[in-house]
Design a protein around this motif. Structure first.
Motif, PDB file in Angstrom:
ATOM      1  N   LEU A 116     -48.881  11.030  40.651  1.00  0.00           N
ATOM      2  CA  LEU A 116     -48.889  12.297  41.384  1.00  0.00           C
ATOM      3  C   LEU A 116     -49.811  13.302  40.705  1.00  0.00           C
ATOM      4  CD1 LEU A 116     -45.158  12.868  42.427  1.00  0.00           C
ATOM      5  CD2 LEU A 116     -47.129  12.732  43.957  1.00  0.00           C
ATOM      6  N   GLY A 117     -49.759  13.321  39.370  1.00  0.00           N
ATOM      7  CA  GLY A 117     -50.630  14.215  38.619  1.00  0.00           C
ATOM      8  C   GLY A 117     -52.093  13.935  38.908  1.00  0.00           C
ATOM      9  N   LYS A 118     -52.462  12.647  38.940  1.00  0.00           N
ATOM     10  CA  LYS A 118     -53.847  12.269  39.246  1.00  0.00           C
ATOM     11  C   LYS A 118     -54.228  12.696  40.661  1.00  0.00           C
ATOM     12  CE  LYS A 118     -55.601   8.314  38.155  1.00  0.00           C
ATOM     13  NZ  LYS A 118     -55.779   6.851  38.022  1.00  0.00           N
ATOM     14  N   LYS A 119     -53.300  12.485  41.578  1.00  0.00           N
ATOM     15  CA  LYS A 119     -53.557  12.841  42.981  1.00  0.00           C
ATOM     16  C   LYS A 119     -53.821  14.344  43.112  1.00  0.00           C
ATOM     17  CE  LYS A 119     -51.223  12.856  47.507  1.00  0.00           C
ATOM     18  NZ  LYS A 119     -51.099  14.333  47.661  1.00  0.00           N
ATOM     19  N   TYR A 120     -52.964  15.152  42.499  1.00  0.00           N
ATOM     20  CA  TYR A 120     -53.133  16.603  42.586  1.00  0.00           C
ATOM     21  C   TYR A 120     -54.384  17.058  41.822  1.00  0.00           C
ATOM     22  CZ  TYR A 120     -48.445  16.890  44.597  1.00  0.00           C
ATOM     23  OH  TYR A 120     -47.347  16.744  45.412  1.00  0.00           O
ATOM     24  N   PHE A 121     -54.693  16.369  40.740  1.00  0.00           N
ATOM     25  CA  PHE A 121     -55.901  16.697  39.975  1.00  0.00           C
ATOM     26  C   PHE A 121     -57.135  16.468  40.842  1.00  0.00           C
ATOM     27  CE2 PHE A 121     -59.449  15.819  37.186  1.00  0.00           C
ATOM     28  CZ  PHE A 121     -59.317  16.784  36.186  1.00  0.00           C
ATOM     29  N   ASP A 122     -57.198  15.330  41.514  1.00  0.00           N
ATOM     30  CA  ASP A 122     -58.336  15.022  42.384  1.00  0.00           C
ATOM     31  C   ASP A 122     -58.460  16.030  43.527  1.00  0.00           C
ATOM     32  OD1 ASP A 122     -58.969  12.836  40.831  1.00  0.00           O
ATOM     33  OD2 ASP A 122     -57.897  11.399  42.101  1.00  0.00           O
ATOM     34  N   GLU A 123     -57.315  16.595  43.931  1.00  0.00           N
ATOM     35  CA  GLU A 123     -57.305  17.592  45.006  1.00  0.00           C
ATOM     36  C   GLU A 123     -57.500  19.011  44.479  1.00  0.00           C
ATOM     37  OE1 GLU A 123     -53.530  16.879  46.847  1.00  0.00           O
ATOM     38  OE2 GLU A 123     -54.181  15.022  47.832  1.00  0.00           O
ATOM     39  N   LYS A 124     -57.700  19.122  43.151  1.00  0.00           N
ATOM     40  CA  LYS A 124     -57.897  20.421  42.498  1.00  0.00           C
ATOM     41  C   LYS A 124     -56.680  21.343  42.635  1.00  0.00           C
ATOM     42  CE  LYS A 124     -62.972  20.482  42.740  1.00  0.00           C
ATOM     43  NZ  LYS A 124     -63.134  19.065  43.042  1.00  0.00           N
ATOM     44  N   LYS A 125     -55.497  20.746  42.740  1.00  0.00           N
ATOM     45  CA  LYS A 125     -54.253  21.509  42.757  1.00  0.00           C
ATOM     46  C   LYS A 125     -53.725  21.545  41.323  1.00  0.00           C
ATOM     47  CE  LYS A 125     -53.235  20.209  47.538  1.00  0.00           C
ATOM     48  NZ  LYS A 125     -52.350  19.433  48.473  1.00  0.00           N
ATOM     49  N   TRP A 126     -54.322  22.453  40.538  1.00  0.00           N
ATOM     50  CA  TRP A 126     -54.150  22.423  39.090  1.00  0.00           C
ATOM     51  C   TRP A 126     -52.706  22.608  38.638  1.00  0.00           C
ATOM     52  CZ3 TRP A 126     -58.281  20.070  38.571  1.00  0.00           C
ATOM     53  CH2 TRP A 126     -59.508  20.510  39.046  1.00  0.00           C
ATOM     54  N   GLU A 127     -51.997  23.554  39.226  1.00  0.00           N
ATOM     55  CA  GLU A 127     -50.628  23.820  38.771  1.00  0.00           C
ATOM     56  C   GLU A 127     -49.701  22.646  39.059  1.00  0.00           C
ATOM     57  OE1 GLU A 127     -49.228  27.516  40.302  1.00  0.00           O
ATOM     58  OE2 GLU A 127     -50.749  28.707  39.232  1.00  0.00           O
ATOM     59  N   MET A 128     -49.858  22.024  40.218  1.00  0.00           N
ATOM     60  CA  MET A 128     -49.006  20.884  40.564  1.00  0.00           C
ATOM     61  C   MET A 128     -49.348  19.674  39.687  1.00  0.00           C
ATOM     62  SD  MET A 128     -49.030  21.395  44.701  1.00  0.00           S
ATOM     63  CE  MET A 128     -47.835  20.147  45.124  1.00  0.00           C
ATOM     64  N   ALA A 129     -50.644  19.496  39.423  1.00  0.00           N
ATOM     65  CA  ALA A 129     -51.058  18.409  38.535  1.00  0.00           C
ATOM     66  C   ALA A 129     -50.495  18.638  37.139  1.00  0.00           C
ATOM     67  CB  ALA A 129     -52.577  18.332  38.482  1.00  0.00           C
ATOM     68  N   GLN A 130     -50.587  19.862  36.652  1.00  0.00           N
ATOM     69  CA  GLN A 130     -50.075  20.199  35.321  1.00  0.00           C
ATOM     70  C   GLN A 130     -48.582  19.896  35.212  1.00  0.00           C
ATOM     71  OE1 GLN A 130     -50.761  24.291  34.130  1.00  0.00           O
ATOM     72  NE2 GLN A 130     -49.126  24.215  32.616  1.00  0.00           N
ATOM     73  N   SER A 131     -47.832  20.296  36.229  1.00  0.00           N
ATOM     74  CA  SER A 131     -46.387  20.074  36.212  1.00  0.00           C
ATOM     75  C   SER A 131     -46.047  18.592  36.082  1.00  0.00           C
ATOM     76  CB  SER A 131     -45.765  20.644  37.499  1.00  0.00           C
ATOM     77  OG  SER A 131     -44.391  20.329  37.565  1.00  0.00           O
ATOM     78  N   ASN A 132     -46.749  17.750  36.810  1.00  0.00           N
ATOM     79  CA  ASN A 132     -46.470  16.315  36.770  1.00  0.00           C
ATOM     80  C   ASN A 132     -46.881  15.685  35.442  1.00  0.00           C
ATOM     81  OD1 ASN A 132     -45.396  14.986  39.442  1.00  0.00           O
ATOM     82  ND2 ASN A 132     -46.694  16.696  40.054  1.00  0.00           N
ATOM     83  N   PHE A 133     -48.021  16.079  34.901  1.00  0.00           N
ATOM     84  CA  PHE A 133     -48.445  15.505  33.621  1.00  0.00           C
ATOM     85  C   PHE A 133     -47.529  15.967  32.481  1.00  0.00           C
ATOM     86  CE2 PHE A 133     -52.756  14.984  35.668  1.00  0.00           C
ATOM     87  CZ  PHE A 133     -52.706  13.592  35.668  1.00  0.00           C
ATOM     88  N   GLU A 134     -47.022  17.184  32.578  1.00  0.00           N
ATOM     89  CA  GLU A 134     -46.079  17.649  31.551  1.00  0.00           C
ATOM     90  C   GLU A 134     -44.772  16.855  31.618  1.00  0.00           C
ATOM     91  OE1 GLU A 134     -45.994  21.827  32.355  1.00  0.00           O
ATOM     92  OE2 GLU A 134     -47.600  22.260  30.898  1.00  0.00           O
ATOM     93  N   LYS A 135     -44.364  16.460  32.814  1.00  0.00           N
ATOM     94  CA  LYS A 135     -43.172  15.603  32.953  1.00  0.00           C
ATOM     95  C   LYS A 135     -43.420  14.230  32.334  1.00  0.00           C
ATOM     96  CE  LYS A 135     -41.485  17.857  37.159  1.00  0.00           C
ATOM     97  NZ  LYS A 135     -41.386  17.744  38.639  1.00  0.00           N
ATOM     98  N   VAL A 136     -44.650  13.726  32.486  1.00  0.00           N
ATOM     99  CA  VAL A 136     -45.005  12.449  31.868  1.00  0.00           C
ATOM    100  C   VAL A 136     -44.831  12.529  30.355  1.00  0.00           C
ATOM    101  CG1 VAL A 136     -46.903  10.843  31.395  1.00  0.00           C
ATOM    102  CG2 VAL A 136     -46.617  11.766  33.699  1.00  0.00           C
TER     103      VAL A 136
END
Length: 237
Positions: free
Chosen positions: A32-52
């Protein structure tokens, strides 16, 4: 009443299933983090990678993604922290030195003069280390060209040093090399020389980047609207 004790094999199965579930959960957050990163949705990507990282603090790919996200958000201190972790863990990996130096450089650019001066040495050291570790690292050589051109001579700026890395770029990629040499020419207002270098880059690359550099030179530096129009017409066709 006697409490029932699970057999050892059953307990192992439960632990195994629990660990697999954790791994799948972590992988899901990572994807999910990668998906949001590719979509430039930085806050959502950050949240998922922090959960990882909560599940696996040693997931270095997630750490790198977080560094990149903080860079996009211009949160340079947090980006520096993440890249420093990677640099310290993998001191032979050029790209981590490059990213660490880049984040330091951007912090220097957006700080006051005293803070900037205190960071310049570390920026240069990081880029030089990256260049030493990877003889084919194009981005690092671009960074060194720009660093040595933009720095005042009194604190290490040098056209000679910049030209050295522009020449290394020329050996790695003709397009990048000519663009780098053109960049140096423009900085010193040697516009005729810049035209030769940008023209060579565009002839080889014929890309949006090479077009934009040459077009801007014609339009804004040489003030030659006819050449600018002709270049645009040829590129669009």
């Amino acid at each position: 009443m006697k409490r029932k004790v699970l057999p050892l094999t059953s307990m192992r199965k439960i632990i195994f299933i629990f660990l697999i579930s954790l791994q799948m959960f972590s992988q899901s957050n990572y994807d999910l983090g990668k998906k949001y990163f590719d979509e430039k949705k930085w806050e959502m990507a950050q949240s998922n990678f922090e959960k990882v990282l909560v599940q696996n603090p040693n997931n270095y790919q997630a750490i790198e993604y977080l560094g990149d996200i903080f860079g996009h958000q211009k949160n340079w201190d947090s980006a520096i922290e993440k890249y420093k972790t990677l640099r310290d863990k993998f001191p032979q990996k050029a790209n981590y030195w490059y990213k660490y130096g880049g984040a330091l450089g951007m912090k220097a650019k957006t700080s006051n003069k005293f803070t900037a001066l205190s960071l310049i040495g570390d920026v240069e050291e990081a880029f030089l280390k990256a260049a030493e570790l990877d003889k084919n690292h194009i981005d690092t050589r671009w960074a060194l060209v720009m660093l040595y051109i933009e720095l005042p001579g009194i604190i290490g700026g040098s056209e000679k040093k910049a030209q050295k890395y522009a020449s290394e770029l020329l050996n790695l990629s003709k397009v990048d090399g000519y663009l780098a040499k053109g960049y140096i020419d423009v900085y010193f207002k040697r516009y005729q020389s810049a035209e030769r270098n940008y023209s060579l880059a565009h002839k080889i690359g014929n890309s949006k980047t090479t077009f934009e550099k040459l077009y801007d030179l014609y339009l804004n530096k040489l003030k030659n609207t006819e050449k600018a129009k002709q270049l645009k017409k040829e590129f669009n066709s």
